[in-house]
Scaffold this active site. Structure first.
Site, short mmCIF file in Angstrom:
data_model
loop_
_atom_site.label_atom_id
_atom_site.label_comp_id
_atom_site.label_asym_id
_atom_site.label_seq_id
_atom_site.Cartn_x
_atom_site.Cartn_y
_atom_site.Cartn_z
CD GLU A 182 0.08 0.44 7.34
OE1 GLU A 182 0.30 0.79 6.12
OE2 GLU A 182 -0.21 -0.56 7.84
CG ASN B 207 -0.27 0.16 2.51
OD1 ASN B 207 1.04 0.17 2.57
ND2 ASN B 207 -0.96 -0.15 3.59
#
Ligand code: GLP
Length: 243
Positions: A141, A134
């Site tokens: 993140e 991702n």
């Protein structure tokens, strides 16, 4: 960004090893920023082989790892501290007092503040990175601000699934849901960044990192602003690049 496209994982690891060894040989007291995950495993094996065969010394090297799972003791076989000892440190002449991996337990606010101070006192000469599917770097993140420093992180479900596939014997319920990670600002302060991306599972993230506009939705795109980044990408991970 300097982009090196190679055939496969083996060639990527060999090339990365050349770059790491150049830093270690030119500056025997260098500060190395190190990464975990499956990507650097072969690179670390090559560094161990080189140390054994050619005697490249790490006795004055300091190391600083990117991240650690929250809630795992250093001695836990899935902790990143354990991973580093097993895959690299145990077979080098590095002084274990010079090895730093963030602690994933205890007083986390204090631990993060100490780690930031440590990084401020010991500028990193080369920061090794992998990339999450991702687009995460370290455990930063999507959505992590670019000015973030060492902090506690909630892992995305996709990251938990990715990491269960290769580690934790496939048991998703055993993967911690949180971690402690250097922030993106810490990573950007390294003098040189070396990122390795291999396999088709990384192709979307690689395209976003290199070709799309910089966005916190894809943390690795922050590297577009770093003045000395080398990306080693195998053909499968480079398959969506258009330019
Ligand atoms: C983990 C690590 C990252 C690493 C990423 C990719 O989430 N915290 O530092 O880059 O996984 O892992 P792999 O190399 O196994 O694809």
């Amino acid at each position: 960004m300097k982009i090196i496209i190679v055939k496969d994982y083996e060639e990527a690891s060999q090339k990365a090893c050349e770059i790491m060894l150049e830093v270690v040989k030119n500056k025997p007291n260098a500060n190395l920023g190190l990464a975990t995950g499956s990507t650097p495993v072969r690179l670390y094996e090559l560094m161990r082989e080189d140390h054994k065969k050619n005697g490249t010394s790490y006795k004055d090297i300091k190391s600083f790892n990117l991240d650690e799972y929250f809630g795992l003791e250093q001695s836990h076989p899935q902790s990143y501290h354990y991973f580093m000892c097993k895959n690299l440190f145990n077979e080098l002449d590095i002084n274990m007092n010079n090895v730093h991996v963030p602690k994933g337990n205890g007083n986390i606010d204090e631990e993060c503040a100490n780690y930031n101070q440590l990084l401020a006192d010991n500028p990193i000469d080369i920061q090794l990175l992998g990339i999450g599917s991702n687009g995460h770097i370290g455990f930063n993140e999507p959505g992590t601000p670019f000015d973030s420093v060492t902090h506690k992180v909630d892992l995305k479900q996709s990251t938990i699934e990715d990491n269960a596939r290769l580690f934790f014997n496939g048991k998703i319920e055993d993967v911690p849901t949180q971690a402690v990670s250097m922030g993106i600002a810490n990573i950007m302060q390294a003098k040189k960044v070396l990122l390795i991306a291999c396999g088709s599972g990384k192709a979307t993230a690689v395209k976003g990192m290199i070709e799309d506009p910089k966005t916190t939705d894809l943390p690795a795109s922050a590297l577009q602003d770093h003045s000395d980044v080398t990306l080693i990408i195998d053909e499968a991970a480079a398959s969506l690049l258009t330019k």
